[in-house]
Design a protein around this motif. Structure first.
Motif, mmCIF file in Angstrom:
data_model
loop_
_atom_site.group_PDB
_atom_site.id
_atom_site.type_symbol
_atom_site.label_atom_id
_atom_site.label_comp_id
_atom_site.label_asym_id
_atom_site.label_seq_id
_atom_site.Cartn_x
_atom_site.Cartn_y
_atom_site.Cartn_z
ATOM 1 N N ILE A 51 -16.058 8.806 -15.631
ATOM 2 C CA ILE A 51 -14.732 8.346 -14.876
ATOM 3 C C ILE A 51 -13.565 8.912 -15.535
ATOM 4 O O ILE A 51 -12.836 9.710 -15.040
ATOM 5 C CB ILE A 51 -14.343 6.964 -14.902
ATOM 6 C CG1 ILE A 51 -15.727 6.102 -14.020
ATOM 7 C CG2 ILE A 51 -13.009 6.563 -14.393
ATOM 8 C CD1 ILE A 51 -15.637 6.478 -12.534
ATOM 9 N N ASP A 52 -13.740 9.213 -16.885
ATOM 10 C CA ASP A 52 -12.912 10.120 -17.537
ATOM 11 C C ASP A 52 -12.657 11.482 -17.186
ATOM 12 O O ASP A 52 -11.736 11.857 -17.378
ATOM 13 C CB ASP A 52 -12.939 9.763 -19.131
ATOM 14 C CG ASP A 52 -12.508 8.404 -19.588
ATOM 15 O OD1 ASP A 52 -11.807 7.679 -18.915
ATOM 16 O OD2 ASP A 52 -13.032 8.070 -20.764
ATOM 17 N N GLU B 81 -11.559 12.026 -12.769
ATOM 18 C CA GLU B 81 -10.713 11.042 -12.206
ATOM 19 C C GLU B 81 -10.127 11.374 -11.058
ATOM 20 O O GLU B 81 -9.592 10.284 -10.191
ATOM 21 C CB GLU B 81 -9.501 10.803 -13.471
ATOM 22 C CG GLU B 81 -8.645 9.629 -13.166
ATOM 23 C CD GLU B 81 -7.355 9.513 -14.061
ATOM 24 O OE1 GLU B 81 -6.387 8.860 -13.901
ATOM 25 O OE2 GLU B 81 -7.547 10.065 -15.181
ATOM 26 N N SER B 82 -10.113 12.562 -10.698
ATOM 27 C CA SER B 82 -9.637 12.970 -9.471
ATOM 28 C C SER B 82 -10.985 13.811 -8.827
ATOM 29 O O SER B 82 -11.545 14.637 -9.634
ATOM 30 C CB SER B 82 -8.426 13.554 -9.401
ATOM 31 O OG SER B 82 -8.335 14.760 -10.167
ATOM 32 N N GLU C 44 -6.771 8.849 -8.383
ATOM 33 C CA GLU C 44 -7.190 8.131 -9.754
ATOM 34 C C GLU C 44 -8.133 7.278 -9.505
ATOM 35 O O GLU C 44 -8.470 6.780 -8.362
ATOM 36 C CB GLU C 44 -5.808 7.450 -9.910
ATOM 37 C CG GLU C 44 -5.847 6.430 -11.248
ATOM 38 C CD GLU C 44 -4.647 5.807 -11.242
ATOM 39 O OE1 GLU C 44 -4.277 4.997 -10.303
ATOM 40 O OE2 GLU C 44 -3.972 5.790 -12.661
ATOM 41 N N SER D 57 -9.959 4.054 -11.945
ATOM 42 C CA SER D 57 -9.821 3.182 -12.999
ATOM 43 C C SER D 57 -11.020 2.135 -13.067
ATOM 44 O O SER D 57 -11.277 1.634 -11.777
ATOM 45 C CB SER D 57 -8.383 2.520 -13.176
ATOM 46 O OG SER D 57 -8.102 1.708 -12.362
#
Length: 153
Positions: free
Chosen positions: A102-103, A106-107, A126, A128
């Protein structure tokens, strides 16, 4: 035909397969061996471990001035592992891998197909993680974790 919801889940599936393929050992503990799907499966249906199932959840709009709208989609990543003495470690490592994924992603882009057959490329802006839960050893020697993600597009 692919809707935004379906296209986002499918694009994330392909990204996970390519990132957790055993070649990115600087970032990830786990090789997922292409065992990622958008299908809802249960332990008795899974033949190869580890396995990640990406399930679409609810979606909410957020209206902005000027007719602009953000959409927020919940995705649930259900993680399944199996190992006589290592199930807990495997689960924790794969959860860590998803957080790293995910980090690092993120896009990303995804493509929808309209009813007329044409396609448009859109962007997830994004991702999260909202919540992480595990079975806490109740299913040993198997284990299951769930990560709730919030995707903005």
């Amino acid at each position: 035909m692919a809707t935004h919801r379906t296209a986002i889940a499918e694009a994330m599936t392909e990204l996970l397969k390519s990132e957790l393929d055993g070649t990115n050992t600087d970032f990830y503990y786990t090789n997922i061996f292409d065992n990622v799907s958008t299908k809802v499966l249960h332990f008795d249906q899974i033949r190869d471990f580890p396995f990640i199932s990406i399930v679409k959840g609810s979606e909410n709009p957020e209206y902005q001035p000027g007719g602009f709208r953000w959409n927020y989609l919940l995705l649930y990543l259900r993680i399944y592992v199996e190992g006589e003495d290592t199930y807990d470690q495997q689960l924790e490592e794969l959860i860590s891998d998803v957080k790293t994924f995910i980090d690092r992603n993120e896009s990303f882009q995804y493509t929808i197909t309209k009813p007329d057959g044409s396609s448009n490329t859109h962007m997830v802006t994004e991702i999260s993680w909202q919540q992480i839960g595990t079975d806490e050893g109740l299913l040993a020697p198997q284990a299951m974790g769930e990560i709730q993600l919030r995707v903005r597009y």
